[in-house]
Design a protein around this motif. Structure first.
Motif, PDB file in Angstrom:
ATOM      1  N   VAL A  68       0.841  -1.190   0.000  1.00 45.66           N
ATOM      2  CA  VAL A  68       0.000   0.000   0.000  1.00 45.66           C
ATOM      3  C   VAL A  68       0.881   1.246   0.000  1.00 45.66           C
ATOM      4  N   ALA A  69       0.433   2.282  -0.692  1.00 47.49           N
ATOM      5  CA  ALA A  69       1.209   3.507  -0.828  1.00 47.49           C
ATOM      6  C   ALA A  69       1.267   4.273   0.490  1.00 47.49           C
ATOM      7  N   ASP A  70       2.291   5.094   0.632  1.00 49.94           N
ATOM      8  CA  ASP A  70       2.458   5.871   1.861  1.00 49.94           C
ATOM      9  C   ASP A  70       1.227   6.709   2.189  1.00 49.94           C
ATOM     10  N   GLU A  71       0.645   7.331   1.164  1.00 48.77           N
ATOM     11  CA  GLU A  71      -0.511   8.181   1.425  1.00 48.77           C
ATOM     12  C   GLU A  71      -1.700   7.362   1.914  1.00 48.77           C
ATOM     13  N   GLU A  72      -1.803   6.107   1.470  1.00 52.03           N
ATOM     14  CA  GLU A  72      -2.863   5.237   1.981  1.00 52.03           C
ATOM     15  C   GLU A  72      -2.645   4.929   3.460  1.00 52.03           C
ATOM     16  N   VAL A  73      -1.388   4.696   3.830  1.00 50.43           N
ATOM     17  CA  VAL A  73      -1.070   4.437   5.235  1.00 50.43           C
ATOM     18  C   VAL A  73      -1.432   5.654   6.079  1.00 50.43           C
ATOM     19  N   ARG A  74      -1.040   6.822   5.615  1.00 54.86           N
ATOM     20  CA  ARG A  74      -1.349   8.048   6.357  1.00 54.86           C
ATOM     21  C   ARG A  74      -2.861   8.247   6.454  1.00 54.86           C
ATOM     22  N   ARG A  75      -3.546   7.986   5.378  1.00 52.49           N
ATOM     23  CA  ARG A  75      -4.998   8.170   5.364  1.00 52.49           C
ATOM     24  C   ARG A  75      -5.672   7.246   6.369  1.00 52.49           C
ATOM     25  N   ALA A  76      -5.226   5.986   6.435  1.00 49.68           N
ATOM     26  CA  ALA A  76      -5.821   5.035   7.380  1.00 49.68           C
ATOM     27  C   ALA A  76      -5.533   5.444   8.823  1.00 49.68           C
ATOM     28  N   ILE A  77      -4.318   5.901   9.094  1.00 48.26           N
ATOM     29  CA  ILE A  77      -3.987   6.356  10.444  1.00 48.26           C
ATOM     30  C   ILE A  77      -4.898   7.508  10.848  1.00 48.26           C
ATOM     31  N   ARG A  78      -5.061   8.467   9.944  1.00 44.84           N
ATOM     32  CA  ARG A  78      -5.877   9.641  10.259  1.00 44.84           C
ATOM     33  C   ARG A  78      -7.333   9.260  10.474  1.00 44.84           C
ATOM     34  N   GLN A  79      -7.848   8.333   9.667  1.00 46.22           N
ATOM     35  CA  GLN A  79      -9.230   7.922   9.876  1.00 46.22           C
ATOM     36  C   GLN A  79      -9.389   7.222  11.218  1.00 46.22           C
ATOM     37  N   ALA A  80      -8.444   6.324  11.543  1.00 47.36           N
ATOM     38  CA  ALA A  80      -8.519   5.618  12.824  1.00 47.36           C
ATOM     39  C   ALA A  80      -8.460   6.596  13.990  1.00 47.36           C
ATOM     40  N   LYS A  81      -7.595   7.586  13.883  1.00 46.44           N
ATOM     41  CA  LYS A  81      -7.520   8.609  14.925  1.00 46.44           C
ATOM     42  C   LYS A  81      -8.846   9.363  15.032  1.00 46.44           C
ATOM     43  N   GLY A  82      -9.474   9.624  13.874  1.00 49.21           N
ATOM     44  CA  GLY A  82     -10.764  10.295  13.874  1.00 49.21           C
ATOM     45  C   GLY A  82     -11.867   9.474  14.512  1.00 49.21           C
ATOM     46  N   LEU A  83     -11.660   8.160  14.580  1.00 46.63           N
ATOM     47  CA  LEU A  83     -12.603   7.263  15.244  1.00 46.63           C
ATOM     48  C   LEU A  83     -12.249   7.056  16.718  1.00 46.63           C
ATOM     49  N   ASP A  84     -11.320   7.863  17.219  1.00 49.36           N
ATOM     50  CA  ASP A  84     -10.865   7.810  18.616  1.00 49.36           C
ATOM     51  C   ASP A  84     -10.193   6.489  18.957  1.00 49.36           C
ATOM     52  N   LEU A  85      -9.479   5.933  18.000  1.00 44.37           N
ATOM     53  CA  LEU A  85      -8.741   4.698  18.230  1.00 44.37           C
ATOM     54  C   LEU A  85      -7.261   4.992  18.424  1.00 44.37           C
ATOM     55  N   HIS A  86      -6.636   4.270  19.345  1.00 46.40           N
ATOM     56  CA  HIS A  86      -5.185   4.250  19.402  1.00 46.40           C
ATOM     57  C   HIS A  86      -4.694   3.416  18.217  1.00 46.40           C
ATOM     58  N   VAL A  87      -3.550   3.806  17.647  1.00 44.69           N
ATOM     59  CA  VAL A  87      -3.080   3.173  16.421  1.00 44.69           C
ATOM     60  C   VAL A  87      -1.696   2.558  16.612  1.00 44.69           C
ATOM     61  N   CYS A  88      -1.589   1.287  16.254  1.00 43.25           N
ATOM     62  CA  CYS A  88      -0.301   0.617  16.125  1.00 43.25           C
ATOM     63  C   CYS A  88      -0.032   0.424  14.637  1.00 43.25           C
ATOM     64  N   LEU A  89       1.124   0.843  14.172  1.00 43.19           N
ATOM     65  CA  LEU A  89       1.503   0.633  12.776  1.00 43.19           C
ATOM     66  C   LEU A  89       2.413  -0.579  12.701  1.00 43.19           C
ATOM     67  N   LYS A  90       2.092  -1.470  11.750  1.00 45.07           N
ATOM     68  CA  LYS A  90       2.790  -2.759  11.695  1.00 45.07           C
ATOM     69  C   LYS A  90       3.161  -3.117  10.252  1.00 45.07           C
ATOM     70  N   PRO A  91       4.300  -2.641   9.764  1.00 43.44           N
ATOM     71  CA  PRO A  91       4.794  -3.093   8.456  1.00 43.44           C
ATOM     72  C   PRO A  91       5.441  -4.473   8.594  1.00 43.44           C
ATOM     73  N   VAL A  92       5.167  -5.349   7.643  1.00 46.42           N
ATOM     74  CA  VAL A  92       5.622  -6.743   7.729  1.00 46.42           C
ATOM     75  C   VAL A  92       6.280  -7.138   6.414  1.00 46.42           C
ATOM     76  N   VAL A  93       7.414  -7.819   6.499  1.00 40.79           N
ATOM     77  CA  VAL A  93       8.043  -8.342   5.292  1.00 40.79           C
ATOM     78  C   VAL A  93       7.488  -9.740   5.010  1.00 40.79           C
ATOM     79  N   ASN A  94       7.198  -9.997   3.749  1.00 44.03           N
ATOM     80  CA  ASN A  94       6.776 -11.311   3.293  1.00 44.03           C
ATOM     81  C   ASN A  94       7.656 -11.752   2.124  1.00 44.03           C
ATOM     82  N   VAL A  95       7.533 -12.997   1.726  1.00 39.26           N
ATOM     83  CA  VAL A  95       8.357 -13.542   0.654  1.00 39.26           C
ATOM     84  C   VAL A  95       7.488 -13.809  -0.573  1.00 39.26           C
ATOM     85  N   LYS A  96       7.915 -13.282  -1.688  1.00 37.82           N
ATOM     86  CA  LYS A  96       7.124 -13.342  -2.910  1.00 37.82           C
ATOM     87  C   LYS A  96       6.861 -14.757  -3.382  1.00 37.82           C
ATOM     88  N   ASN A  97       7.805 -15.660  -3.162  1.00 37.16           N
ATOM     89  CA  ASN A  97       7.622 -17.035  -3.655  1.00 37.16           C
ATOM     90  C   ASN A  97       6.750 -17.880  -2.737  1.00 37.16           C
TER      91      ASN A  97
END
Length: 317
Positions: A68-97
């Motif tokens: 997901v693009a950076d702006e999508e991440v920022r948008r989701a954080i801002r919406q969650a904050k607008g819903l009065d939620l605490h936010v944990c950001l969790k980027p995860v590496v996966n393997v393509k194969n």
């Protein structure tokens, strides 16, 4: 280290199924809002993946699709904050194969012409620091620096260096999400603010596993929560909740039984400070359609009511 208000994490993981573009749709906005309303959560973990080609690749492609693009991440954080939620950001590496990330591994000593831990940790650090900056700029309440990286856990010096680098750019609390059964294998819990793990334990084995985890929590004197915990709604899934490949008939009862057993066992352990349950989709389906599927999602299923009831009880204590 200052902790965010509200010690109990009545949380859910959101968005893991999302690819580039999926988090910026009206459907994704409705999904996040519906999750907050249906489950009465006070926390959300925004989780997304980036790919490396093989378990021995040393480049992580986090700056391009499907991540997901950076702006999508920022948008989701801002919406969650607008819903009065605490936010944990969790980027995860996966393997393509398709190899599970727990098997990302290299020789313990550098060998000429072979991929090296030093090369992988260099790109992994770039990956984690990139989103740590976003987490800082958007005011996230918690940052998760890794998820179920079992074969990397032994690289204590590299993880400590990474944590030090993250603290230079993100000034909130951080955690690492170790895999199930691995709580006692991580030797650098003292460097993070929360111990967290994946709680995919059989419905009849919670007590023995909580006994084991409690010894780790006591040894390090750190707060603990389950960064993941969940079960598919499929016959027999409550006995192998970590097996996403399990086949069989859908069963809301199996999923609900898992949650009831987990909550009952953990409620007796005050050191378990909550959950970021697994999981809720960015592409929200109709409740009736979702109810007939055997996946980990809880929307439209019996488990949603069980989760909501438990969370209300914990938050009203």
């Amino acid at each position: 280290m200052n902790q965010p208000t509200g010690s109990f994490k009545a949380g859910m993981t959101w968005g893991w199924d999302g690819h580039r573009g999926d988090w910026s749709t009206p459907l994704a906005e409705r999904s996040l809002a519906a999750m907050a309303e249906e489950l009465d959560i006070n926390w959300v973990t925004l989780a997304f993946g980036a790919l490396q080609d093989t378990p021995q690749s040393t480049r992580i492609h986090f700056d391009s699709a499907p991540t997901v693009a950076d702006e999508e991440v920022r948008r989701a954080i801002r919406q969650a904050k607008g819903l009065d939620l605490h936010v944990c950001l969790k980027p995860v590496v996966n393997v393509k194969n398709g190899t599970w990330r727990a098997h990302i591994n290299f020789f313990d000593i550098d060998v000429p012409c072979e991929p090296k831990w030093s090369d992988w940790f260099r790109t992994y650090t770039d990956f984690i620091l990139h989103y740590a900056r976003i987490a800082e700029e958007e005011g996230c309440d918690l940052y998760c620096i890794g998820c179920e990286m079992v074969s990397t856990d032994r690289r204590e010096a590299e993880w400590r260096e990474l944590i030090a680098r993250v603290r230079e750019v993100f000034h909130g609390p951080i955690t690492y999400n170790c895999d199930k059964y691995q709580e006692g294998q991580v030797k650098w819990w003292d460097a993070v603010d929360f111990i967290s793990s994946s709680g995919y334990y059989p419905v009849d084995a919670w007590e023995e596993n909580l006994d084991r985890i409690e010894r780790v929590v006591q040894a390090y004197g750190k707060p603990f929560f389950f960064m993941e915990a969940g079960c598919m709604s499929r016959v027999g899934s409550e006995f192998v909740p970590n097996d996403w490949s399990l086949t069989g008939q859908p069963s809301q009862e199996a999923q609900d039984a898992f949650y009831r057993a987990m909550f009952a066992a953990c409620e007796k352990r005050p050191w378990v400070e909550g959950y970021m349950l697994w999981d809720w989709p960015a592409k929200l389906e109709d409740a009736a359609e979702a109810a007939d599927k055997g996946d980990y999602y809880v929307n439209g299923k019996k488990a949603a009511a069980t989760i909501r009831s438990h969370y209300r009880k914990q938050l009203n204590k």
